[in-house]
Design a protein around this motif. Structure first.
Motif, PDB file in Angstrom:
ATOM      1  N   ILE A   1       0.747  -9.915 -10.436  1.00  0.00           N
ATOM      2  CA  ILE A   1       1.491  -9.250  -9.369  1.00  0.00           C
ATOM      3  C   ILE A   1       2.593  -8.367  -9.947  1.00  0.00           C
ATOM      4  O   ILE A   1       3.430  -7.842  -9.209  1.00  0.00           O
ATOM      5  CB  ILE A   1       2.077 -10.279  -8.370  1.00  0.00           C
ATOM      6  N   PHE A   2       2.579  -8.185 -11.294  1.00  0.00           N
ATOM      7  CA  PHE A   2       3.596  -7.354 -11.932  1.00  0.00           C
ATOM      8  C   PHE A   2       3.042  -6.827 -13.250  1.00  0.00           C
ATOM      9  O   PHE A   2       2.043  -7.343 -13.783  1.00  0.00           O
ATOM     10  CB  PHE A   2       4.888  -8.164 -12.148  1.00  0.00           C
ATOM     11  N   ILE A   3       3.678  -5.828 -13.806  1.00  0.00           N
ATOM     12  CA  ILE A   3       3.244  -5.194 -15.049  1.00  0.00           C
ATOM     13  C   ILE A   3       3.415  -6.109 -16.264  1.00  0.00           C
ATOM     14  O   ILE A   3       2.719  -5.967 -17.268  1.00  0.00           O
ATOM     15  CB  ILE A   3       4.029  -3.872 -15.262  1.00  0.00           C
ATOM     16  N   HIS A   4       4.351  -7.059 -16.185  1.00  0.00           N
ATOM     17  CA  HIS A   4       4.671  -7.921 -17.325  1.00  0.00           C
ATOM     18  C   HIS A   4       3.424  -8.675 -17.796  1.00  0.00           C
ATOM     19  O   HIS A   4       2.794  -9.397 -17.030  1.00  0.00           O
ATOM     20  CB  HIS A   4       5.763  -8.916 -16.930  1.00  0.00           C
ATOM     21  N   GLY A   5       3.039  -8.476 -19.042  1.00  0.00           N
ATOM     22  CA  GLY A   5       1.874  -9.149 -19.595  1.00  0.00           C
ATOM     23  C   GLY A   5       0.556  -8.506 -19.238  1.00  0.00           C
ATOM     24  O   GLY A   5      -0.513  -9.032 -19.577  1.00  0.00           O
ATOM     25  N   ALA A   6       0.595  -7.347 -18.576  1.00  0.00           N
ATOM     26  CA  ALA A   6      -0.638  -6.667 -18.155  1.00  0.00           C
ATOM     27  C   ALA A   6      -1.268  -5.928 -19.337  1.00  0.00           C
ATOM     28  O   ALA A   6      -0.724  -5.905 -20.454  1.00  0.00           O
ATOM     29  CB  ALA A   6      -0.333  -5.692 -17.019  1.00  0.00           C
ATOM     30  N   ASN A   7      -2.420  -5.302 -19.107  1.00  0.00           N
ATOM     31  CA  ASN A   7      -3.078  -4.574 -20.195  1.00  0.00           C
ATOM     32  C   ASN A   7      -2.457  -3.187 -20.377  1.00  0.00           C
ATOM     33  O   ASN A   7      -1.630  -2.735 -19.573  1.00  0.00           O
ATOM     34  CB  ASN A   7      -4.595  -4.476 -19.972  1.00  0.00           C
TER      35      ASN A   7
ATOM     36  N   PHE B   1      -1.222  -7.483  -4.203  1.00  0.00           N
ATOM     37  CA  PHE B   1       0.238  -7.422  -4.185  1.00  0.00           C
ATOM     38  C   PHE B   1       0.734  -7.096  -5.586  1.00  0.00           C
ATOM     39  O   PHE B   1       0.390  -7.785  -6.551  1.00  0.00           O
ATOM     40  CB  PHE B   1       0.835  -8.760  -3.717  1.00  0.00           C
ATOM     41  N   ASN B   2       1.529  -6.052  -5.726  1.00  0.00           N
ATOM     42  CA  ASN B   2       2.154  -5.725  -7.003  1.00  0.00           C
ATOM     43  C   ASN B   2       3.589  -5.289  -6.771  1.00  0.00           C
ATOM     44  O   ASN B   2       3.875  -4.544  -5.821  1.00  0.00           O
ATOM     45  CB  ASN B   2       1.396  -4.606  -7.728  1.00  0.00           C
ATOM     46  N   ILE B   3       4.482  -5.755  -7.613  1.00  0.00           N
ATOM     47  CA  ILE B   3       5.886  -5.365  -7.523  1.00  0.00           C
ATOM     48  C   ILE B   3       6.042  -3.953  -8.083  1.00  0.00           C
ATOM     49  O   ILE B   3       5.740  -3.711  -9.259  1.00  0.00           O
ATOM     50  CB  ILE B   3       6.778  -6.346  -8.315  1.00  0.00           C
TER      51      ILE B   3
ATOM     52  N   SER C   1       0.857  -1.173   0.000  1.00  0.00           N
ATOM     53  CA  SER C   1       0.000   0.000   0.000  1.00  0.00           C
ATOM     54  C   SER C   1       0.893   1.222   0.000  1.00  0.00           C
ATOM     55  O   SER C   1       2.003   1.217   0.513  1.00  0.00           O
ATOM     56  CB  SER C   1      -0.908   0.012   1.229  1.00  0.00           C
ATOM     57  N   ASN C   2       0.403   2.296  -0.603  1.00  0.00           N
ATOM     58  CA  ASN C   2       1.252   3.453  -0.807  1.00  0.00           C
ATOM     59  C   ASN C   2       1.630   4.158   0.484  1.00  0.00           C
ATOM     60  O   ASN C   2       2.586   4.914   0.535  1.00  0.00           O
ATOM     61  CB  ASN C   2       0.560   4.412  -1.774  1.00  0.00           C
ATOM     62  N   VAL C   3       0.887   3.896   1.556  1.00  0.00           N
ATOM     63  CA  VAL C   3       1.232   4.481   2.843  1.00  0.00           C
ATOM     64  C   VAL C   3       2.447   3.757   3.429  1.00  0.00           C
ATOM     65  O   VAL C   3       3.334   4.367   4.007  1.00  0.00           O
ATOM     66  CB  VAL C   3       0.034   4.387   3.810  1.00  0.00           C
ATOM     67  N   LYS C   4       2.502   2.440   3.252  1.00  0.00           N
ATOM     68  CA  LYS C   4       3.515   1.639   3.917  1.00  0.00           C
ATOM     69  C   LYS C   4       4.803   1.465   3.109  1.00  0.00           C
ATOM     70  O   LYS C   4       5.856   1.224   3.682  1.00  0.00           O
ATOM     71  CB  LYS C   4       2.970   0.237   4.220  1.00  0.00           C
ATOM     72  N   LEU C   5       4.732   1.581   1.798  1.00  0.00           N
ATOM     73  CA  LEU C   5       5.830   1.145   0.952  1.00  0.00           C
ATOM     74  C   LEU C   5       7.147   1.815   1.304  1.00  0.00           C
ATOM     75  O   LEU C   5       8.167   1.142   1.479  1.00  0.00           O
ATOM     76  CB  LEU C   5       5.494   1.396  -0.521  1.00  0.00           C
ATOM     77  N   GLU C   6       7.154   3.124   1.429  1.00  0.00           N
ATOM     78  CA  GLU C   6       8.406   3.832   1.685  1.00  0.00           C
ATOM     79  C   GLU C   6       9.006   3.453   3.026  1.00  0.00           C
ATOM     80  O   GLU C   6      10.217   3.488   3.209  1.00  0.00           O
ATOM     81  CB  GLU C   6       8.178   5.340   1.608  1.00  0.00           C
ATOM     82  N   ARG C   7       8.170   3.083   3.984  1.00  0.00           N
ATOM     83  CA  ARG C   7       8.665   2.751   5.309  1.00  0.00           C
ATOM     84  C   ARG C   7       9.215   1.333   5.397  1.00  0.00           C
ATOM     85  O   ARG C   7       9.884   0.990   6.379  1.00  0.00           O
ATOM     86  CB  ARG C   7       7.545   2.921   6.345  1.00  0.00           C
ATOM     87  N   MET C   8       8.942   0.498   4.387  1.00  0.00           N
ATOM     88  CA  MET C   8       9.337  -0.899   4.526  1.00  0.00           C
ATOM     89  C   MET C   8      10.145  -1.461   3.367  1.00  0.00           C
ATOM     90  O   MET C   8      10.807  -2.480   3.509  1.00  0.00           O
ATOM     91  CB  MET C   8       8.098  -1.771   4.714  1.00  0.00           C
ATOM     92  N   LEU C   9      10.114  -0.799   2.205  1.00  0.00           N
ATOM     93  CA  LEU C   9      10.810  -1.353   1.043  1.00  0.00           C
ATOM     94  C   LEU C   9      12.309  -1.395   1.287  1.00  0.00           C
ATOM     95  O   LEU C   9      12.923  -0.400   1.663  1.00  0.00           O
ATOM     96  CB  LEU C   9      10.515  -0.518  -0.201  1.00  0.00           C
ATOM     97  N   SER C  10      12.895  -2.547   1.086  1.00  0.00           N
ATOM     98  CA  SER C  10      14.346  -2.693   1.192  1.00  0.00           C
ATOM     99  C   SER C  10      14.726  -4.038   0.597  1.00  0.00           C
ATOM    100  O   SER C  10      13.889  -4.926   0.424  1.00  0.00           O
ATOM    101  CB  SER C  10      14.809  -2.629   2.657  1.00  0.00           C
ATOM    102  N   MET C  11      15.994  -4.174   0.286  1.00  0.00           N
ATOM    103  CA  MET C  11      16.500  -5.482  -0.061  1.00  0.00           C
ATOM    104  C   MET C  11      16.556  -6.320   1.216  1.00  0.00           C
ATOM    105  O   MET C  11      16.535  -5.789   2.328  1.00  0.00           O
ATOM    106  CB  MET C  11      17.893  -5.382  -0.683  1.00  0.00           C
ATOM    107  N   LYS C  12      16.611  -7.632   1.073  1.00  0.00           N
ATOM    108  CA  LYS C  12      16.599  -8.526   2.236  1.00  0.00           C
ATOM    109  C   LYS C  12      17.846  -8.278   3.087  1.00  0.00           C
ATOM    110  O   LYS C  12      18.976  -8.414   2.601  1.00  0.00           O
ATOM    111  CB  LYS C  12      16.562  -9.984   1.761  1.00  0.00           C
ATOM    112  N   GLY C  13      17.640  -7.869   4.334  1.00  0.00           N
ATOM    113  CA  GLY C  13      18.758  -7.527   5.201  1.00  0.00           C
ATOM    114  C   GLY C  13      19.420  -8.736   5.824  1.00  0.00           C
ATOM    115  O   GLY C  13      19.101  -9.888   5.527  1.00  0.00           O
TER     116      GLY C  13
END
Length: 382
Positions: A191-197, A276-278, A8-20
């Motif tokens: 869950i991703f743009i690939h193959g989407a409309n 869920f979308n990448i 969700s756009n509220v949470k993404l910036e606070r949690m997105l990271s590579m696996k620590g």
């Protein structure tokens, strides 16, 4: 689980990271391919650095890595940049200045792991002695700068070189309309743009261009006159944005099928999958160029597509099981934090186990077709 929307756009910036951390699926242990791809572009980086203006050695020289993550790649690249600039100062007959390096990423980044592997400062040694030393001391002062690079991070006219590799394809958010059931851009079943409309693809493209515009506006205020910016991000060679190339094969095939497996087995609902979308977009050269030219703050010194190779690092290319595991671990190292938050650790284990099994059955095809292309841009203030 449907209420726990990790992206969700509220949470993404606070949690997105590579696996620590330093576990099997951590970014620290799964970034060898990125290191190889970065090394293949060193001649382009050095060419960009040769265009940086040498200022008085009394003024500190600042380097910033934007989207640094938590592995040794960022440290190695900063050292290469500082070594090259030191050599330029010496060749010009001057004394090198003091150097500072800013490692920047979102607050959720594992800065602890990064600074645990950061070499100690060289102390009283000169810059040349420190760089030539085998004691693995660093020749620069280091600091972390947490925050989104789509906004301001540094004081005005304070940075000589901005470096960012393999980060700008990560969007600041999943476009709102992609998660809106009432919208034609709703990415149902994917869950991703690939193959989407087309509507979904346009939403992702617009988000990328909006984000890149914010990035450029911020850096144009922070870069010193005579400074340089060297950017590398995933790119695509085709016009159609629904064909995301290597990113599409990484996120839109076996990874997508594994989510569908969980739905079909009743382990998650279709709504949980669809929520869920990448947040990744691999732009074309034209996508990228349009934003730079529309912003107008930067002159393009170089803009090209470079073949990066495979993100999979395997010791036995004839071992299908190893290839399957490599794809699952590679995918998990960059998306695992989002997946874990969305469906929990236990279901996340199930998901990536299925990614490995599906990839194993198509191992030979994966090795042949999973190739990344990167956009490389060298920019200076217009």
């Amino acid at each position: 689980m449907a209420d726990n929307i990790a992206v969700s756009n509220v949470k993404l910036e606070r949690m997105l990271s590579m696996k620590g951390g330093k576990g099997e699926a951590s970014y620290v242990n799964n970034s060898q391919a990125q290191a190889q791809h970065a090394r293949s572009m060193l001649h382009l980086l050095r060419e960009a650095l040769d265009g940086v203006r040498l200022s008085s050695p009394e003024n500190p020289f600042s380097v910033a890595d934007l989207g640094c993550s938590c592995g040794s790649n960022t440290i190695n690249m900063v050292e290469i940049i500082i070594k090259h600039m030191t050599e330029r100062y010496v060749a010009a007959g001057g004394e090198p200045p003091e150097f500072s390096a800013f490692f920047s990423d979102l607050p959720s980044n594992d800065f602890n792991t990064l600074f645990q592997i950061l070499p100690p400062y060289g102390g009283g040694e000169s810059m040349e002695e420190c760089l030539a030393s085998n004691n693995r001391h660093r020749s620069y002062f280091a600091a972390a700068v947490p925050g989104s690079f789509y906004r301001r991070l540094f004081p005005a006219k304070s940075v000589d070189v901005f470096y960012s590799a393999f980060s700008l394809h990560w969007l600041s958010q999943v476009p709102d309309v992609v998660l809106d059931k009432r919208s034609t851009a709703y990415n149902k079943g994917r869950i991703f743009i690939h193959g989407a409309n087309e509507s979904t693809a346009n939403a992702y493209k617009n988000q990328f261009q909006s984000d890149l515009g914010g990035f450029l506006r911020s850096r144009s205020k922070e870069l010193k006159n005579g400074g340089s910016m060297f950017l590398v991000c995933l790119g695509r060679t085709c016009f159609d944005p629904t064909d995301q190339g290597g990113a599409g094969l990484l996120f839109g095939t076996h990874f997508q099928d594994a989510w569908d497996d969980l739905v079909q087995e009743g382990l998650i609902t279709s709504e949980t999958r669809d929520n869920f979308n990448i947040p990744v977009y691999a732009p074309s050269l034209e996508d990228f160029k349009e934003v730079v030219e529309a912003d107008g703050s930067f002159a393009i010194n170089k803009l090209q597509i470079v073949r990066g190779g495979s993100p999979l690092v395997v010791n036995h290319p004839d071992d299908a099981a190893e290839i399957g595991r490599a794809l699952a671990v590679s995918c998990r190292s960059v998306s695992g934090v989002l997946v874990d938050a969305h469906i929990g650790d236990e279901l996340s284990d199930e998901l990536f186990s299925r990614v490995a099994s599906r990839a194993m059955s198509r191992a030979e095809e994966l090795l042949e077709q999973l190739q990344f292309f990167h956009i490389v841009a060298s920019l200076s203030l217009a």
